[in-house]
Design a protein around this motif. Structure first.
Motif, short mmCIF file in Angstrom:
data_model
loop_
_atom_site.label_atom_id
_atom_site.label_comp_id
_atom_site.label_asym_id
_atom_site.label_seq_id
_atom_site.Cartn_x
_atom_site.Cartn_y
_atom_site.Cartn_z
N SER A 166 -7.22 29.37 34.18
CA SER A 166 -6.70 29.93 32.93
C SER A 166 -5.99 28.83 32.15
O SER A 166 -5.69 27.76 32.69
N LEU A 167 -5.71 29.10 30.88
CA LEU A 167 -4.96 28.13 30.08
C LEU A 167 -3.58 27.90 30.68
O LEU A 167 -3.07 26.77 30.67
N GLU A 168 -3.00 28.96 31.23
CA GLU A 168 -1.68 28.83 31.86
C GLU A 168 -1.74 27.88 33.05
O GLU A 168 -0.84 27.04 33.24
N GLU A 186 3.93 22.17 19.02
CA GLU A 186 3.97 23.57 18.59
C GLU A 186 5.28 23.87 17.87
O GLU A 186 5.29 24.55 16.84
N TRP A 346 -5.10 19.64 23.25
CA TRP A 346 -4.81 21.00 23.68
C TRP A 346 -5.64 22.01 22.88
O TRP A 346 -6.16 22.99 23.44
N GLU A 347 -5.80 21.77 21.59
CA GLU A 347 -6.60 22.65 20.76
C GLU A 347 -8.06 22.68 21.23
O GLU A 347 -8.68 23.75 21.30
N LYS A 350 -8.55 24.47 24.55
CA LYS A 350 -8.59 25.91 24.28
C LYS A 350 -9.96 26.30 23.71
O LYS A 350 -10.50 27.37 24.05
N LYS A 353 -12.43 26.53 26.62
CA LYS A 353 -12.23 27.77 27.38
C LYS A 353 -12.78 28.98 26.62
O LYS A 353 -13.42 29.85 27.20
N LYS A 354 -12.53 29.01 25.32
CA LYS A 354 -13.00 30.12 24.49
C LYS A 354 -14.52 30.23 24.51
O LYS A 354 -15.09 31.34 24.49
N TYR A 360 -14.12 19.36 30.26
CA TYR A 360 -13.60 18.70 29.08
C TYR A 360 -13.61 17.21 29.37
O TYR A 360 -12.88 16.71 30.22
#
Length: 414
Positions: A166-168, A186, A346-347, A350, A353-354, A360
């Motif tokens: 997961s992203l977490e 952020e 980070w973008e 994500k 993952k999406k 990566y």
């Protein structure tokens, strides 16, 4: 089994279903042929028509009357199936002979080892039988090189495995400093967007800053425009930027809040001037308040110099079903405090993952893991994201006309 040229549909389906590099693609094939750089799609099929192996072969002229062939991260097939590998290269010899080949270079997508970011081997792969087979077919291994080369593909790649995470979890596995830097981007309001092709200059300006910093000249602007055309559906220029109006508004709000905290603490100290806890808190809050004021003044100066939007960092990305590739990039060293490169990574993690992409790829490093490595800083940056190192088997060259090939290499040296 039989060897044949593949249709675009057969090739495209096979590459989607089997792990392959983004250059082994229909987009690259169409581009090469459009540019009059001849390319072929060849492979091995079962009698049923099922494709078992495939590759895109680039053809270029060599010594006027002969051809040089190259397949980037190919051919694609199950290299553990030595019967298939043997058949492919036997039949490829016939194809090359028919096309008057002087020599062929290939750098198959075959792993030699997986290492941690410090270069320690986690898993090694036994490629002895494959090496022996290729040698028997006349392919000369070009060595286990370290460093960058103008004529060879990089053997060492920094890769983050995203599968079943997961992203977490991905964030948790990153280094403390990397997590902190992502959080800071952020908090500061750093944004990431896709650049339209008519704004390639914004990317290229940052790219040239990277060239100047590292003292090299790599690509011109036309290359990046071309890449956006070639990979228009699976490639993009991404840029991290900050809106100074929004940033200043946020800073001023923080200044106002910290001033209220200082006023409250001053009242407490007036009532109890000997409170050690209040004194320490006052000192910390006042220091933070002064730093915020300095940030406000600096942001105002930056706005006067650059305008409202600050371009921080930008990169070229390409992706397929298997990997997101972080390719050429650049950033403004004057604006490192905004950590645009961290926001970009980070973008795009994500994004991967999406779109259910399991790798990566931060792309090449030298393979020199010493503190004096020319890319030591780059390696540490990638290491912070918990990336591991994939070491590839390397390049092979087969002279199809040995005497003429010697003449060719001698001519190139001269």
């Amino acid at each position: 089994m039989y060897f044949s040229e593949l249709t675009k549909e057969e090739f495209n389906t096979f590459m989607k279903e089997n792990f392959s590099h983004y250059t082994q693609s229909i987009q690259n094939y169409d581009f090469l042929n459009k540019e009059d750089k001849k390319a072929y799609l060849v492979g091995v099929k079962k009698e049923s028509g099922k494709v078992l192996a495939g590759c895109l072969l680039n053809q270029s002229r060599a010594l006027k009357y002969f051809n040089y062939f190259y397949t980037h991260r190919g051919p694609v097939m199950n290299y553990k199936d030595l019967t298939l590998v043997e058949f492919f290269f036997t039949e490829l010899d016939k194809f090359l002979k028919q096309h008057n080949c002087l020599y062929i270079r290939l750098d198959p997508h075959v792993l030699e080892s997986i290492r941690n970011a410090d270069g320690e081997v986690i898993q090694s792969f036994d490629n002895k039988l494959l090496m022996h087979l290729l040698k028997r077919h006349g392919y000369q291994h070009q060595g286990y090189d370290v460093g960058y080369s103008k004529i060879r593909q990089i053997r060492w790649l920094s890769v983050l495995d995203l599968s079943n995470k997961s992203l977490e979890t991905l964030l948790k596995n990153m280094s403390y400093q990397t997590k902190r830097n992502i959080k800071k981007t952020e908090e500061m309001g750093v944004e990431v967007t896709t650049l339209p092709i008519d704004q390639t200059d914004r990317f290229f300006k940052l790219f040239k800053m990277a060239e100047e910093k590292h003292g090299f000249s790599f690509r011109d602007k036309e290359y990046f425009i071309k890449m956006q055309h070639v990979y228009k559906n699976n490639g993009m220029l991404k840029i991290a930027y900050i809106n100074l109006n929004n940033y200043l508004k946020k800073l001023k709000q923080e200044v106002s809040e910290s001033k209220k905290d200082i006023d409250n603490l001053e009242k407490k100290l007036a009532d109890n001037p000997n409170s050690k806890k209040s004194k320490n808190k006052y000192k910390q809050t006042n220091n933070r308040h002064q730093k915020l004021l300095e940030k406000v003044e600096k942001a105002k100066r930056l706005k006067d110099k650059h305008g409202n939007n600050l371009d921080l960092s930008a990169a070229l990305y390409v992706f397929n079903n298997h990997e997101v590739y972080y390719l050429s990039s650049g950033s403004n060293p004057e604006l490192n405090e905004f950590m645009g490169a961290y926001a970009l990574q980070w973008e795009m993690i994500k994004f991967a993952k999406k779109h259910q992409i399991d790798k990566y790829n931060f792309y090449g490093i030298t393979g020199d893991f010493s503190n004096s490595a020319e890319d030591y800083g780059v390696q540490q940056f990638k290491k912070g994201f918990d990336a591991r190192v994939e070491e590839y088997i390397g390049d092979f060259i087969k002279p199809c006309k040995p005497l003429l090939f010697k003449l060719f290499t001698l001519k190139n040296k001269i």
